[in-house]
Write a protein that holds these residues in place. Structure first.
Motif, PDB file in Angstrom:
ATOM      1  N   GLY A 165      -5.657 144.449  64.409  1.00 32.63           N
ATOM      2  CA  GLY A 165      -5.029 143.237  64.517  1.00 32.63           C
ATOM      3  C   GLY A 165      -5.734 141.821  65.163  1.00 32.63           C
ATOM      4  N   SER A 166      -7.085 141.898  65.175  1.00 27.10           N
ATOM      5  CA  SER A 166      -7.601 140.642  65.321  1.00 27.10           C
ATOM      6  C   SER A 166      -7.545 139.762  64.319  1.00 27.10           C
ATOM      7  CB  SER A 166      -9.320 140.806  65.730  1.00 27.10           C
ATOM      8  OG  SER A 166      -9.459 141.709  66.798  1.00 27.10           O
ATOM      9  N   LEU A 167      -7.428 140.113  63.111  1.00 30.66           N
ATOM     10  CA  LEU A 167      -6.986 139.361  61.875  1.00 30.66           C
ATOM     11  C   LEU A 167      -5.485 139.967  61.328  1.00 30.66           C
ATOM     12  CD1 LEU A 167     -10.718 139.449  60.054  1.00 30.66           C
ATOM     13  CD2 LEU A 167      -9.222 137.293  61.345  1.00 30.66           C
ATOM     14  N   GLN A 168      -4.603 138.965  61.603  1.00 33.59           N
ATOM     15  CA  GLN A 168      -3.400 139.457  61.332  1.00 33.59           C
ATOM     16  C   GLN A 168      -2.979 139.108  59.912  1.00 33.59           C
ATOM     17  OE1 GLN A 168      -0.691 140.518  63.346  1.00 33.59           O
ATOM     18  NE2 GLN A 168      -1.936 140.979  65.217  1.00 33.59           N
ATOM     19  N   PRO A 169      -2.037 140.015  59.478  1.00 38.35           N
ATOM     20  CA  PRO A 169      -1.545 139.807  58.026  1.00 38.35           C
ATOM     21  C   PRO A 169      -1.022 138.474  57.786  1.00 38.35           C
ATOM     22  CG  PRO A 169      -0.785 141.909  58.834  1.00 38.35           C
ATOM     23  CD  PRO A 169      -1.469 141.391  59.982  1.00 38.35           C
ATOM     24  N   GLY A 170      -1.614 137.923  56.740  1.00 35.12           N
ATOM     25  CA  GLY A 170      -1.068 136.376  56.344  1.00 35.12           C
ATOM     26  C   GLY A 170      -2.279 135.583  57.007  1.00 35.12           C
ATOM     27  N   THR A 171      -3.209 135.824  57.686  1.00 35.53           N
ATOM     28  CA  THR A 171      -4.080 134.969  58.260  1.00 35.53           C
ATOM     29  C   THR A 171      -5.177 134.469  57.148  1.00 35.53           C
ATOM     30  OG1 THR A 171      -4.073 136.032  60.262  1.00 35.53           O
ATOM     31  CG2 THR A 171      -5.995 134.659  59.933  1.00 35.53           C
ATOM     32  N   ARG A 172      -5.463 133.294  57.048  1.00 35.93           N
ATOM     33  CA  ARG A 172      -6.529 132.724  55.825  1.00 35.93           C
ATOM     34  C   ARG A 172      -7.651 132.749  56.574  1.00 35.93           C
ATOM     35  NH1 ARG A 172      -8.982 127.701  54.273  1.00 35.93           N
ATOM     36  NH2 ARG A 172      -8.999 127.831  52.057  1.00 35.93           N
ATOM     37  N   VAL A 173      -8.527 133.379  55.750  1.00 34.94           N
ATOM     38  CA  VAL A 173      -9.969 133.805  55.990  1.00 34.94           C
ATOM     39  C   VAL A 173     -10.880 132.885  55.457  1.00 34.94           C
ATOM     40  CG1 VAL A 173      -9.620 135.862  57.474  1.00 34.94           C
ATOM     41  CG2 VAL A 173      -9.900 135.980  54.892  1.00 34.94           C
ATOM     42  N   THR A 174     -12.072 132.197  55.798  1.00 38.11           N
ATOM     43  CA  THR A 174     -13.016 131.533  54.937  1.00 38.11           C
ATOM     44  C   THR A 174     -14.320 132.086  55.212  1.00 38.11           C
ATOM     45  OG1 THR A 174     -13.410 130.012  56.724  1.00 38.11           O
ATOM     46  CG2 THR A 174     -11.530 129.388  55.339  1.00 38.11           C
ATOM     47  N   GLU A 175     -15.090 131.864  54.019  1.00 44.66           N
ATOM     48  CA  GLU A 175     -16.301 132.403  54.146  1.00 44.66           C
ATOM     49  C   GLU A 175     -17.285 131.673  55.061  1.00 44.66           C
ATOM     50  OE1 GLU A 175     -18.404 131.883  50.605  1.00 44.66           O
ATOM     51  OE2 GLU A 175     -16.798 132.822  49.360  1.00 44.66           O
ATOM     52  N   GLY A 178      -7.619 146.715  49.107  1.00 49.69           N
ATOM     53  CA  GLY A 178      -6.160 146.233  49.448  1.00 49.69           C
ATOM     54  C   GLY A 178      -6.155 145.745  50.893  1.00 49.69           C
ATOM     55  N   PHE A 179      -7.115 144.962  51.470  1.00 51.10           N
ATOM     56  CA  PHE A 179      -7.183 144.471  52.859  1.00 51.10           C
ATOM     57  C   PHE A 179      -6.892 143.058  52.728  1.00 51.10           C
ATOM     58  CE2 PHE A 179      -8.843 148.728  54.001  1.00 51.10           C
ATOM     59  CZ  PHE A 179      -8.066 148.783  55.143  1.00 51.10           C
ATOM     60  N   VAL A 180      -7.577 142.414  51.845  1.00 45.90           N
ATOM     61  CA  VAL A 180      -7.644 141.036  51.551  1.00 45.90           C
ATOM     62  C   VAL A 180      -6.966 140.645  50.343  1.00 45.90           C
ATOM     63  CG1 VAL A 180      -9.088 138.981  51.391  1.00 45.90           C
ATOM     64  CG2 VAL A 180      -9.502 140.701  52.939  1.00 45.90           C
ATOM     65  N   GLU A 181      -6.201 139.428  50.136  1.00 47.52           N
ATOM     66  CA  GLU A 181      -5.833 138.942  49.009  1.00 47.52           C
ATOM     67  C   GLU A 181      -6.229 137.494  48.568  1.00 47.52           C
ATOM     68  OE1 GLU A 181      -1.520 138.669  49.156  1.00 47.52           O
ATOM     69  OE2 GLU A 181      -1.257 140.823  49.445  1.00 47.52           O
ATOM     70  N   GLU A 219      -0.818 142.364  53.787  1.00 56.29           N
ATOM     71  CA  GLU A 219       0.226 143.180  54.518  1.00 56.29           C
ATOM     72  C   GLU A 219       0.447 144.504  53.645  1.00 56.29           C
ATOM     73  OE1 GLU A 219       3.943 141.131  55.270  1.00 56.29           O
ATOM     74  OE2 GLU A 219       2.881 139.205  55.621  1.00 56.29           O
ATOM     75  N   ILE A 220       0.951 145.529  54.464  1.00 56.28           N
ATOM     76  CA  ILE A 220       1.228 146.819  53.723  1.00 56.28           C
ATOM     77  C   ILE A 220       2.921 146.712  53.648  1.00 56.28           C
ATOM     78  CG2 ILE A 220       1.067 149.428  53.759  1.00 56.28           C
ATOM     79  CD1 ILE A 220      -1.520 149.026  55.475  1.00 56.28           C
ATOM     80  N   PRO A 221       3.575 146.474  52.495  1.00 59.97           N
ATOM     81  CA  PRO A 221       4.811 146.520  52.254  1.00 59.97           C
ATOM     82  C   PRO A 221       5.204 148.038  52.677  1.00 59.97           C
ATOM     83  CG  PRO A 221       3.669 145.583  50.418  1.00 59.97           C
ATOM     84  CD  PRO A 221       2.632 146.213  51.336  1.00 59.97           C
ATOM     85  N   VAL A 222       6.278 148.202  53.104  1.00 62.63           N
ATOM     86  CA  VAL A 222       6.946 149.418  53.743  1.00 62.63           C
ATOM     87  C   VAL A 222       6.964 150.400  52.332  1.00 62.63           C
ATOM     88  CG1 VAL A 222       8.899 150.601  54.755  1.00 62.63           C
ATOM     89  CG2 VAL A 222       8.097 148.523  55.617  1.00 62.63           C
ATOM     90  N   ASP A 223       7.234 149.979  51.101  1.00 68.30           N
ATOM     91  CA  ASP A 223       7.537 151.008  50.144  1.00 68.30           C
ATOM     92  C   ASP A 223       6.053 151.358  50.050  1.00 68.30           C
ATOM     93  OD1 ASP A 223       6.705 148.432  49.156  1.00 68.30           O
ATOM     94  OD2 ASP A 223       7.851 148.628  47.518  1.00 68.30           O
ATOM     95  N   GLU A 265      -5.824 154.537  58.474  1.00 66.38           N
ATOM     96  CA  GLU A 265      -6.470 154.378  59.934  1.00 66.38           C
ATOM     97  C   GLU A 265      -5.372 152.945  60.200  1.00 66.38           C
ATOM     98  OE1 GLU A 265     -10.375 153.181  62.482  1.00 66.38           O
ATOM     99  OE2 GLU A 265     -10.430 153.286  60.154  1.00 66.38           O
ATOM    100  N   TRP A 266      -5.234 152.149  59.211  1.00 67.24           N
ATOM    101  CA  TRP A 266      -4.470 150.852  59.398  1.00 67.24           C
ATOM    102  C   TRP A 266      -2.924 151.120  59.942  1.00 67.24           C
ATOM    103  CZ3 TRP A 266      -4.140 146.501  55.188  1.00 67.24           C
ATOM    104  CH2 TRP A 266      -3.486 145.267  55.948  1.00 67.24           C
TER     105      TRP A 266
END
Length: 233
Positions: A30-40, A65-68, A79-83, A178-179
């Protein structure tokens, strides 16, 4: 008692692997939350490396599948969709039931031979230590330690099964497991951890049917609990 050589000291991971592991860890916990923009640039400064290993790590994490990543938009935490989570639990239930069944059969063969194989025995001792570590974490209320201990336990059972194919398949989805576990550890962590000793006892007893039943039920209960809490009403 078997006199086994000590495990070799692990080599220092390459910068790309280290950064990949650290980013994955920060996403899982959770230090990097879903939807957080990450830059190099930001990640390179955070982890004390150049942009090159960060770029390579982000590509690998995208494949996991951790980053888009999108052209001109950069990378964001997935994010991990519920389905998707439901499908992952379904795969786990079948896969891990098979590993537990095979681990019990192999345990029976090990003990019937008189003295367990040294490699098998080392893995079994590591699992004993993991179970103790998890019990101590639960007793102390340190549930944040359980996600890593949990996936190490399940991978250890896969190793005990002796199936390279099943172990490789489980490793491919271990990060996502683990996630999901970390997301729900406050609700299911204590109960889930206590179930591990029952599974281990069935494996040690060389009871494939019971080991399979307990492992399938263990994963199924995690699936039900997760969906109850995170599926839309």
């Amino acid at each position: 008692m078997l006199n086994l050589p000590p495990d070799p000291s692990p080599a220092e991971p390459a910068p790309k692997q280290r950064v990949q592991d650290e980013i994955r860890h920060d996403i899982i916990f959770g230090s990097l939350q879903p939807g957080t923009r990450v830059t190099e640039a930001v990640l390179a400064a955070k982890y004390g490396v150049s942009r090159i290993p960060v770029r390579e790590a982000l590509r690998a994490l995208e494949a996991e599948g951790f980053v888009e990543s999108k052209p001109y938009a950069g990378s964001t935490v997935s994010e991990i969709p519920v389905d998707d989570a439901d499908d992952l639990f379904s795969v786990r239930e079948a896969l891990e039931a098979a590993t537990a069944r095979r681990a019990a059969r192999r345990a029976a063969a090990q003990f019937s031979a008189g003295a367990p194989n040294g490699v098998w025995w080392r893995v079994r001792r590591q699992l004993a230590d993991l179970l103790d570590d998890g019990d101590q974490a639960v007793a102390a209320g340190n549930l944040e330690l359980l996600p890593e201990l949990n996936i190490r336990f399940h991978l250890g059972i896969a190793e005990l099964s002796g199936s390279a194919s099943l172990t490789a398949l489980l490793r491919q989805i271990s990060g996502k497991i683990e996630w999901l576990y970390a997301t729900d550890v406050d609700n299911r962590g204590k109960q889930s951890w206590s179930e591990h000793r029952l599974i281990m006892a069935a494996i040690d007893a060389g009871n494939p049917a019971e080991a399979e039943r307990l492992m399938a039920g263990h994963v199924h209960q995690s699936r039900v609990g997760y969906l109850d809490r995170f599926a839309a009403p």
